[in-house]
Design a protein around this motif. Structure first.
Motif, mmCIF file in Angstrom:
data_model
loop_
_atom_site.group_PDB
_atom_site.id
_atom_site.type_symbol
_atom_site.label_atom_id
_atom_site.label_comp_id
_atom_site.label_asym_id
_atom_site.label_seq_id
_atom_site.Cartn_x
_atom_site.Cartn_y
_atom_site.Cartn_z
ATOM 1 N N TRP A 153 -15.737 3.346 0.610
ATOM 2 C CA TRP A 153 -14.701 2.568 0.463
ATOM 3 C C TRP A 153 -14.030 2.042 2.120
ATOM 4 C CZ3 TRP A 153 -11.310 -0.019 -2.878
ATOM 5 C CH2 TRP A 153 -11.378 0.417 -3.992
ATOM 6 N N TRP A 154 -14.542 2.758 2.964
ATOM 7 C CA TRP A 154 -14.001 2.807 3.908
ATOM 8 C C TRP A 154 -15.651 1.457 4.573
ATOM 9 C CZ3 TRP A 154 -17.069 3.137 8.848
ATOM 10 C CH2 TRP A 154 -16.466 3.059 9.622
ATOM 11 N N LEU A 155 -16.344 1.647 4.625
ATOM 12 C CA LEU A 155 -18.246 0.773 4.788
ATOM 13 C C LEU A 155 -18.064 -0.244 3.833
ATOM 14 C CD1 LEU A 155 -20.730 3.872 4.738
ATOM 15 C CD2 LEU A 155 -19.804 1.996 6.716
ATOM 16 N N PHE A 156 -17.671 -0.581 2.486
ATOM 17 C CA PHE A 156 -17.996 -1.648 1.865
ATOM 18 C C PHE A 156 -16.527 -2.676 1.931
ATOM 19 C CE2 PHE A 156 -21.712 1.089 0.433
ATOM 20 C CZ PHE A 156 -22.210 0.193 0.950
ATOM 21 N N SER A 157 -15.391 -2.623 2.322
ATOM 22 C CA SER A 157 -14.857 -3.214 2.850
ATOM 23 C C SER A 157 -14.347 -3.219 3.917
ATOM 24 C CB SER A 157 -12.869 -2.112 1.916
ATOM 25 O OG SER A 157 -13.075 -1.007 3.127
ATOM 26 N N ALA A 164 -8.567 7.429 4.333
ATOM 27 C CA ALA A 164 -8.123 7.736 6.057
ATOM 28 C C ALA A 164 -7.861 6.878 6.279
ATOM 29 C CB ALA A 164 -9.521 8.113 6.313
ATOM 30 N N VAL A 165 -7.685 5.397 6.077
ATOM 31 C CA VAL A 165 -7.508 3.938 5.924
ATOM 32 C C VAL A 165 -5.868 4.494 5.917
ATOM 33 C CG1 VAL A 165 -7.148 2.383 6.697
ATOM 34 C CG2 VAL A 165 -9.472 2.935 6.779
ATOM 35 N N GLN A 166 -5.672 5.440 5.107
ATOM 36 C CA GLN A 166 -3.696 4.506 4.627
ATOM 37 C C GLN A 166 -3.167 6.113 5.158
ATOM 38 O OE1 GLN A 166 -5.163 5.327 0.473
ATOM 39 N NE2 GLN A 166 -4.846 3.541 -0.009
ATOM 40 N N ARG A 167 -4.109 7.189 5.525
ATOM 41 C CA ARG A 167 -3.186 8.076 6.220
ATOM 42 C C ARG A 167 -3.327 7.900 7.584
ATOM 43 N NH1 ARG A 167 -5.410 12.318 8.964
ATOM 44 N NH2 ARG A 167 -4.347 14.659 9.169
ATOM 45 N N LYS A 168 -4.240 7.350 8.402
ATOM 46 C CA LYS A 168 -3.933 6.756 9.600
ATOM 47 C C LYS A 168 -2.425 5.790 9.225
ATOM 48 C CE LYS A 168 -6.050 4.438 13.445
ATOM 49 N NZ LYS A 168 -7.279 3.624 13.689
ATOM 50 N N ILE A 169 -2.350 4.492 8.389
ATOM 51 C CA ILE A 169 -1.348 4.328 8.253
ATOM 52 C C ILE A 169 -0.182 5.041 8.464
ATOM 53 C CG2 ILE A 169 0.387 2.760 8.032
ATOM 54 C CD1 ILE A 169 -2.933 1.111 6.770
ATOM 55 N N TRP A 170 -0.500 5.505 7.714
ATOM 56 C CA TRP A 170 1.089 6.689 7.287
ATOM 57 C C TRP A 170 1.683 7.918 8.010
ATOM 58 C CZ3 TRP A 170 0.274 12.021 6.371
ATOM 59 C CH2 TRP A 170 1.073 12.989 5.438
ATOM 60 N N ALA A 207 -4.435 -4.238 5.092
ATOM 61 C CA ALA A 207 -4.993 -2.280 5.400
ATOM 62 C C ALA A 207 -4.806 -1.285 4.746
ATOM 63 C CB ALA A 207 -4.839 -2.425 6.983
ATOM 64 N N GLY A 208 -5.270 -0.181 4.072
ATOM 65 C CA GLY A 208 -4.913 0.667 3.496
ATOM 66 C C GLY A 208 -4.482 -0.227 1.801
ATOM 67 N N HIS A 209 -4.551 -0.952 1.492
ATOM 68 C CA HIS A 209 -3.764 -1.569 0.018
ATOM 69 C C HIS A 209 -4.797 -0.659 -1.185
ATOM 70 C CE1 HIS A 209 -1.813 -3.984 -2.829
ATOM 71 N NE2 HIS A 209 -2.617 -4.656 -2.925
ATOM 72 N N LEU A 210 -6.082 -0.400 -1.062
ATOM 73 C CA LEU A 210 -6.424 0.203 -1.960
ATOM 74 C C LEU A 210 -7.004 1.553 -1.457
ATOM 75 C CD1 LEU A 210 -8.302 -2.729 -3.838
ATOM 76 C CD2 LEU A 210 -6.696 -1.305 -4.564
ATOM 77 N N PRO A 211 -7.801 2.272 -2.092
ATOM 78 C CA PRO A 211 -7.714 2.636 -3.702
ATOM 79 C C PRO A 211 -5.588 3.069 -3.964
ATOM 80 C CG PRO A 211 -8.384 4.905 -2.865
ATOM 81 C CD PRO A 211 -7.920 3.912 -1.151
ATOM 82 N N LEU A 212 -5.036 2.677 -5.430
ATOM 83 C CA LEU A 212 -4.163 3.330 -5.218
ATOM 84 C C LEU A 212 -3.678 4.458 -5.753
ATOM 85 C CD1 LEU A 212 -3.920 -0.267 -7.551
ATOM 86 C CD2 LEU A 212 -2.759 0.350 -5.107
#
Length: 235
Positions: A153-157, A164-170, A207-212
């Protein structure tokens, strides 16, 4: 004006000197410019051949070469990425190749749906039948599998999406889910974003929009993902 002048740099040396962010922006233009652009890209890959790793620049190169699907780009992929971009490791024999294919094509809506399917597969037969997972099942997920799904998810977005992106924002919001929802585009004011039409299925999303994750049953599922020891191992 030539194609290479259009992309604003004339040679491999200049491309190598660009920032990673700028390189990511230029790679699609390089491939569209034909043989000269491909020569610059292969020069970049040659310069890093002994240590090609899965980072956002090499992932973008892999993704755009894959999407181009010409005999030239297929040869470059076979030469520089004979084993693919990353090993799709799983401790439970889950096949993540279909998920990678969707993300390579940037079919984010289908990839989002398939991610939920793969998480049910990880949880076991009961979860597959009910088509959703309990937070207690996530606690038992292998670290390897969470890393595999997160990495593709991270590499191809271009680094915008993934657990991990979602968690970092949280974490940056003091672990406050109420602040997280609007930040990642899952809520607007008092209104939840409606699936699927109101979600953004491309890289213009926040950033962090996906996955749901479905919030109807509360936050325990996504909280279990964020609390998984997989991320502590990578910190």
């Amino acid at each position: 004006m030539s194609d290479l002048e259009t992309v604003s740099f004339p040679n491999q040396t200049d491309f190598l000197a660009e920032s990673p962010k700028r390189q990511i922006e230029l790679i699609p233009q390089l491939i569209k410019s034909g043989s000269d652009g491909l020569a610059i890209l292969t020069g970049f890959l040659d310069a890093n051949r002994s240590s090609i790793t899965a980072n956002l620049v090499t992932a973008k190169a892999y993704q755009v070469l894959y999407q181009a699907n010409t005999w030239e780009t297929k040869e470059i992929l076979a030469k520089y990425f004979p084993q693919g971009m990353i090993p799709l490791a799983s401790e439970r024999n889950i096949d993540y190749e279909p998920l990678q294919q969707l993300l390579l094509k940037q079919d984010f809506q289908a990839a989002d749906s398939l991610t939920r399917v793969k998480m049910c597969e990880l949880a076991g037969v009961a979860a597959i039948k009910r088509k959703w997972i309990y937070f207690t099942e996530i606690e038992q997920f292998p670290t390897t599998d969470l890393h595999t799904m997160n990495q593709i998810w991270w590499l191809f977005s271009e680094g915008k999406f993934g657990f991990a992106v979602q968690r970092k924002i949280w974490l940056s919001l003091g672990q406050d889910f109420v602040q997280l929802w609007p930040k990642i585009g899952w809520k607007n004011g008092n209104e939840w974003t409606r699936y699927p039409g109101e979600f953004t299925w491309d890289l213009t999303a926040p950033a962090g929009h996906l996955p749901l994750f479905n919030q109807i049953r509360g936050v325990r599922v996504i909280a279990s993902v964020f609390a998984h020891p997989a991320w502590a191992e990578k910190s």
